[in-house]
Design a protein around this motif. Structure first.
Motif, short mmCIF file in Angstrom:
data_model
loop_
_atom_site.label_atom_id
_atom_site.label_comp_id
_atom_site.label_asym_id
_atom_site.label_seq_id
_atom_site.Cartn_x
_atom_site.Cartn_y
_atom_site.Cartn_z
N ASP A 59 20.24 -28.41 -93.63
CA ASP A 59 19.24 -29.19 -94.35
C ASP A 59 17.98 -29.18 -93.49
N PRO A 60 16.85 -28.70 -94.02
CA PRO A 60 15.66 -28.52 -93.18
C PRO A 60 15.21 -29.78 -92.44
N LYS A 78 15.10 -30.17 -88.37
CA LYS A 78 13.79 -30.43 -87.76
C LYS A 78 13.84 -31.69 -86.90
N ALA A 79 14.54 -32.72 -87.36
CA ALA A 79 14.63 -33.96 -86.58
C ALA A 79 15.31 -33.70 -85.24
N LEU A 80 16.37 -32.90 -85.24
CA LEU A 80 17.09 -32.60 -84.00
C LEU A 80 16.28 -31.69 -83.09
N ALA A 117 18.33 -38.96 -82.97
CA ALA A 117 17.68 -38.38 -84.14
C ALA A 117 18.42 -38.74 -85.42
N LEU A 118 19.76 -38.91 -85.32
CA LEU A 118 20.59 -39.20 -86.49
C LEU A 118 21.32 -40.51 -86.30
N LEU A 142 20.35 -38.40 -91.28
CA LEU A 142 19.01 -38.95 -91.05
C LEU A 142 19.00 -40.44 -91.34
N PRO A 143 18.38 -41.24 -90.48
CA PRO A 143 18.34 -42.69 -90.73
C PRO A 143 17.53 -43.02 -91.97
#
Length: 344
Positions: A303-304, A308-310, A336-337, A343-344
């Motif tokens: 999942d983009p 990206k968050a990681l 990040a998660l 994702l939060p």
């Protein structure tokens, strides 16, 4: 167009060459032959879901242009990484990169991550599939040649560690993988010297107090496991998600900087495989051949937003993160998660 034609010709020429037959193993090892149709990692491209014209090229849409290799020198951070922890799912003689759309054409592979990976897998099918990775947003396909002890299958019995690191000095220039990018690392036809002197860091095979072996050690202390680590190229040409040789759209950094023709810095993947086998290793082999035929495939279906968050938090942020994007030595940085690896 000339470059594309040249690469395609090279792939077709390699496919036309006689397949490789693996001969006798060293004393104490079983003799075996890799089936002729499964021996190499060069196949004539055929039409498939992501490559309908069958020319072996899958263009990035959109391509990444206007990027020059970064010579930046950010503050030193010892770590810039996160983990993808992905468990074994299945094994079968498929390879949706090298033998896309051709079930049974490959030597046997052990698959991790996406639960649906098969010869006909596409970016869309993987994105719709399930995953054994801790982060539900990682639906990528990861696979390696299957290991056997005699005729007994040896499969990883816990989630494997796949590192996402920086391969360049300017870790702040690393960006996420484009969805649908795929490539092969290493080669089933590599020699021992080629395996151990790959441009990326290769730790080789290890167990107990035996390290940096090109081939599988003849014995391993009872109760230990057989490990191998291998790093992938991390510089992308920005133009293709795949090419006929499944490699030349990617390149290794040179002295920590991406080459001019592959200027886009992506995460550097490092497989750390652990196989539950020990004791007498004389019958232990890979479906692709000797230990130095070890290689692996990666097909990005993250999942983009999750990837990206990681990447931003851990790689660009200079942290040593787990699969949540949390660094125990820097708790103040947060994760990040969330607790569900989402994702939060």
């Amino acid at each position: 167009m000339a470059r594309k034609s040249s690469l395609l010709f090279g792939g077709l020429l390699a496919a036309a060459l006689a397949p490789v037959t693996v001969g006798m193993l060293p004393l104490g090892h079983a003799a075996y032959t890799v089936p002729a149709a499964h021996a190499g990692h060069h196949a004539v491209p055929v039409p498939s879901g992501d490559d309908p014209d069958g020319d072996g090229y899958i263009p990035a849409n959109p391509p990444v242009t206007g990027v020059v290799p970064s010579h930046g020198d950010p503050p030193h951070r010892y770590f810039h990484e996160f983990q993808a922890n992905c468990a074994y799912t299945h094994h079968q003689p498929d390879d949706p990169i090298v033998y896309a759309g051709q079930p049974g054409a490959s030597h046997d592979h052990t698959f991790m991550g996406n639960t649906t990976t098969a010869a006909n897998s596409t970016t869309a099918s993987l994105s719709a599939g399930g995953t054994t990775c801790r982060a539900p947003g990682d639906k990528s396909g990861y696979w390696v040649p299957t290991m056997y002890n005699g005729s007994t299958l040896v499969t990883p019995n816990f989630p494997q560690v796949i590192y996402y690191k920086t391969g360049v000095l300017d870790y702040t220039s690393v960006r996420p993988f484009p969805k649908g990018l795929r490539f092969v690392v290493g080669s089933p036809t590599a020699t021992a010297d080629q395996f151990m002197h790959n441009p990326g860091t290769v730790e080789g095979w290890e167990c107990g107090n035996s390290f940096k072996n090109a081939d599988i050690p003849p014995t391993c202390p009872a109760g230990t496991q057989l490990n191998v680590r291998y790093q992938a190229p991390s510089c992308w040409d920005g133009r293709y998600l795949d090419v006929p040789d499944h490699k030349s759209h990617m390149a290794y950094p040179v002295n920590g900087i991406c080459p001019d023709d592959h200027p886009v810095a992506l995460p550097m993947i490092e497989f750390k495989m652990a196989f539950p086998v020990s004791g007498d290793m004389s019958q232990v082999r890979l479906s692709s051949g000797r230990g130095y035929s070890f290689h692996y495939d990666f097909f990005n279906a993250w999942d983009p937003a999750t990837q990206k968050a990681l990447v931003d938090h851990c790689v660009v942020g200079g942290l040593q993160c787990d699969a949540r994007g949390y660094d125990q030595t820097h708790p103040e940085a947060g994760a990040a998660l969330n607790e569900n690896y989402e994702l939060p």
